[in-house]
Design an enzyme around this catalytic site. Sequence first.
Site, PDB file in Angstrom:
ATOM      1  N   ASP A  61       8.628  -8.731  -7.777  1.00 21.34           N
ATOM      2  CA  ASP A  61       7.838  -7.693  -8.451  1.00 21.34           C
ATOM      3  C   ASP A  61       6.453  -8.295  -8.688  1.00 21.34           C
ATOM      4  O   ASP A  61       6.291  -9.173  -9.543  1.00 21.34           O
ATOM      5  CB  ASP A  61       8.501  -7.300  -9.774  1.00 21.34           C
ATOM      6  CG  ASP A  61       7.735  -6.181 -10.478  1.00 21.34           C
ATOM      7  OD1 ASP A  61       6.536  -5.975 -10.174  1.00 21.34           O
ATOM      8  OD2 ASP A  61       8.327  -5.516 -11.335  1.00 21.34           O
ATOM      9  N   ASN A  88      -0.980  -5.449  -0.052  1.00 19.52           N
ATOM     10  CA  ASN A  88      -0.728  -4.084   0.402  1.00 19.52           C
ATOM     11  C   ASN A  88       0.086  -3.233  -0.568  1.00 19.52           C
ATOM     12  O   ASN A  88      -0.069  -2.016  -0.595  1.00 19.52           O
ATOM     13  CB  ASN A  88       0.006  -4.166   1.756  1.00 19.52           C
ATOM     14  CG  ASN A  88       0.651  -2.873   2.158  1.00 19.52           C
ATOM     15  OD1 ASN A  88      -0.013  -1.929   2.543  1.00 19.52           O
ATOM     16  ND2 ASN A  88       1.984  -2.812   2.028  1.00 19.52           N
ATOM     17  N   TYR A 156      -4.127   6.179  -9.868  1.00 20.21           N
ATOM     18  CA  TYR A 156      -4.255   5.691  -8.485  1.00 20.21           C
ATOM     19  C   TYR A 156      -5.728   5.516  -8.126  1.00 20.21           C
ATOM     20  O   TYR A 156      -6.138   4.476  -7.612  1.00 20.21           O
ATOM     21  CB  TYR A 156      -3.570   6.693  -7.544  1.00 20.21           C
ATOM     22  CG  TYR A 156      -3.453   6.222  -6.105  1.00 20.21           C
ATOM     23  CD1 TYR A 156      -2.497   5.288  -5.730  1.00 20.21           C
ATOM     24  CD2 TYR A 156      -4.295   6.727  -5.116  1.00 20.21           C
ATOM     25  CE1 TYR A 156      -2.382   4.862  -4.407  1.00 20.21           C
ATOM     26  CE2 TYR A 156      -4.193   6.306  -3.791  1.00 20.21           C
ATOM     27  CZ  TYR A 156      -3.235   5.377  -3.444  1.00 20.21           C
ATOM     28  OH  TYR A 156      -3.127   4.958  -2.137  1.00 20.21           O
ATOM     29  N   LYS A 160      -7.629   2.013  -7.367  1.00 22.03           N
ATOM     30  CA  LYS A 160      -8.146   1.784  -6.010  1.00 22.03           C
ATOM     31  C   LYS A 160      -9.669   1.567  -6.035  1.00 22.03           C
ATOM     32  O   LYS A 160     -10.193   0.784  -5.249  1.00 22.03           O
ATOM     33  CB  LYS A 160      -7.750   2.934  -5.081  1.00 22.03           C
ATOM     34  CG  LYS A 160      -6.245   2.981  -4.777  1.00 22.03           C
ATOM     35  CD  LYS A 160      -5.767   1.746  -4.013  1.00 22.03           C
ATOM     36  CE  LYS A 160      -4.309   1.836  -3.614  1.00 22.03           C
ATOM     37  NZ  LYS A 160      -3.862   0.687  -2.806  1.00 22.03           N
TER      38      LYS A 160
HETATM   39  N1  LIG Z   1      -0.153   5.865   3.778  1.00 22.47           N
HETATM   40  C1  LIG Z   1      -1.437   6.123   3.571  1.00 22.47           C
HETATM   41  O1  LIG Z   1      -2.014   7.037   4.183  1.00 22.47           O
HETATM   42  C2  LIG Z   1      -2.233   5.320   2.605  1.00 22.47           C
HETATM   43  C3  LIG Z   1      -3.539   5.712   2.362  1.00 22.47           C
HETATM   44  C4  LIG Z   1      -4.334   4.951   1.508  1.00 22.47           C
HETATM   45  C5  LIG Z   1      -3.822   3.807   0.942  1.00 22.47           C
HETATM   46  N2  LIG Z   1      -2.540   3.449   1.184  1.00 22.47           N
HETATM   47  C6  LIG Z   1      -2.052   2.235   0.530  1.00 22.47           C
HETATM   48  O2  LIG Z   1      -1.234   1.507   1.419  1.00 22.47           O
HETATM   49  C7  LIG Z   1      -0.277   0.751   0.674  1.00 22.47           C
HETATM   50  C8  LIG Z   1       1.104   0.975   1.265  1.00 22.47           C
HETATM   51  O3  LIG Z   1       1.406   2.354   1.213  1.00 22.47           O
HETATM   52  P1  LIG Z   1       2.491   3.060   2.139  1.00 22.47           P
HETATM   53  O4  LIG Z   1       1.916   4.325   2.610  1.00 22.47           O
HETATM   54  O5  LIG Z   1       3.043   2.093   3.105  1.00 22.47           O
HETATM   55  O6  LIG Z   1       3.579   3.455   1.029  1.00 22.47           O
HETATM   56  P2  LIG Z   1       5.015   2.875   0.654  1.00 22.47           P
HETATM   57  O7  LIG Z   1       5.901   2.916   1.848  1.00 22.47           O
HETATM   58  O8  LIG Z   1       5.429   3.592  -0.584  1.00 22.47           O
HETATM   59  O9  LIG Z   1       4.726   1.335   0.335  1.00 22.47           O
HETATM   60  C9  LIG Z   1       4.481   0.816  -0.927  1.00 22.47           C
HETATM   61  C10 LIG Z   1       5.146  -0.541  -0.992  1.00 22.47           C
HETATM   62  O10 LIG Z   1       4.766  -1.196  -2.197  1.00 22.47           O
HETATM   63  C11 LIG Z   1       5.901  -1.851  -2.721  1.00 22.47           C
HETATM   64  N3  LIG Z   1       5.766  -1.997  -4.161  1.00 22.47           N
HETATM   65  C12 LIG Z   1       5.590  -1.016  -5.085  1.00 22.47           C
HETATM   66  N4  LIG Z   1       5.571  -1.547  -6.320  1.00 22.47           N
HETATM   67  C13 LIG Z   1       5.736  -2.891  -6.172  1.00 22.47           C
HETATM   68  C14 LIG Z   1       5.810  -3.986  -7.078  1.00 22.47           C
HETATM   69  N5  LIG Z   1       5.695  -3.817  -8.412  1.00 22.47           N
HETATM   70  N6  LIG Z   1       6.003  -5.230  -6.584  1.00 22.47           N
HETATM   71  C15 LIG Z   1       6.110  -5.419  -5.244  1.00 22.47           C
HETATM   72  N7  LIG Z   1       6.036  -4.431  -4.326  1.00 22.47           N
HETATM   73  C16 LIG Z   1       5.862  -3.179  -4.808  1.00 22.47           C
HETATM   74  C17 LIG Z   1       7.075  -0.969  -2.344  1.00 22.47           C
HETATM   75  O11 LIG Z   1       8.279  -1.716  -2.258  1.00 22.47           O
HETATM   76  P3  LIG Z   1       9.367  -1.783  -3.433  1.00 22.47           P
HETATM   77  O12 LIG Z   1       9.487  -0.405  -3.991  1.00 22.47           O
HETATM   78  O13 LIG Z   1      10.600  -2.285  -2.763  1.00 22.47           O
HETATM   79  O14 LIG Z   1       8.812  -2.780  -4.417  1.00 22.47           O
HETATM   80  C18 LIG Z   1       6.663  -0.447  -0.985  1.00 22.47           C
HETATM   81  O15 LIG Z   1       7.179  -1.254   0.055  1.00 22.47           O
HETATM   82  C19 LIG Z   1      -0.448   1.183  -0.783  1.00 22.47           C
HETATM   83  O16 LIG Z   1      -1.276   0.261  -1.465  1.00 22.47           O
HETATM   84  C20 LIG Z   1      -1.167   2.514  -0.669  1.00 22.47           C
HETATM   85  O17 LIG Z   1      -1.911   2.813  -1.808  1.00 22.47           O
HETATM   86  C21 LIG Z   1      -1.729   4.186   1.985  1.00 22.47           C
END
Ligand SMILES: NC(=O)c1ccc[n+]([C@@H]2O[C@H](COP(=O)([O-])OP(=O)(O)OC[C@H]3O[C@@H](n4cnc5c(N)ncnc54)[C@H](OP(=O)(O)O)[C@@H]3O)[C@@H](O)[C@H]2O)c1
Length: 251
Positions: A61, A88, A156, A160
Amino acid sequence: MNESKIALVTGAGSGIGRVVSLALQGAGYSVTLAGRRAEQLEQTAAAAHPNGGKMLAVPTDIGKPEAVKALFARVKGELGRLDLLFNNAGAGTPPIPMEDLTYEQWSATVAVNLTGAFLCAQEAIRIMKAQNPRGGRIINNGSISAHTPRPHSAPYTATKHAITGLTKSISLDCRQFDICCGQIDIGNAATEMTQRMASGVLQANGVLAPEPRMDVNNVADAVLYMAGLPLATNVLFMTVMANTMPFVGRG
Ligand SMILES: NC(=O)c1ccc[n+]([C@@H]2O[C@H](COP(=O)([O-])OP(=O)(O)OC[C@H]3O[C@@H](n4cnc5c(N)ncnc54)[C@H](OP(=O)(O)O)[C@@H]3O)[C@@H](O)[C@H]2O)c1
């Protein structure tokens, strides 16, 4: 191939983190996978390329300082150095008016998006400054929300935007130690987090509208490009987005 390179990816058990981890590992990096859910990390490790680098899953975490210390101690102990941190992991809050959010919802988002990124950067900097050869690279995952908000996204969006400040500060304070820090600002990569966008997401004018998404592999290609540069060169900010999503034209 980058056979001797060591990377750490947070949020490596799903979405962007999983795809980027596999791309790095396929390119020869040894990759430490961090995230809270062990089984998700193991699924990423199980998809490893047969001729790529090592995978080390360390459930963590990243909002907890002691857990982050233990994570980086394992990286140093088992892999010897750290060349790349992809900061990430991230999360949002339900899209409701900000006055209805609880303190716990706000705090949970700050803990992962901002505090976690800071704690991981601190530990990475300690290793990168001290190792020989010195230096390394930190890539922070920002967002289009580092530039402009969606409706009902205060925690958020605030965190960010804060990542942009963290990126600039790390870049400034660490460049003399051969540490580069850059930020990738992603718009609508097709992951679980953006699934609802295919059906309809609240727009600034109050209507629900579907939004285009892009292949998440485009993000992996961009991170690999940033990661592969020599340490004398840095991509400070890169925006990679679905081309027709509402951002550039104010809608
Ligand atoms: N997809 C997009 O279009 C998009 C756009 C802009 C920015 N982003 C950014 O990209 C990143 C990844 O997003 P995603 O789209 O791949 O979503 P996602 O699949 O929900 O990934 C988020 C990851 O963060 C981990 N996480 C959350 N809380 C945590 C904690 N306290 N400690 C450790 N790990 C933690 C989660 O794993 P666990 O729950 O197992 O901990 C999960 O693997 C994020 O920062 C998001 O803001 C994504």
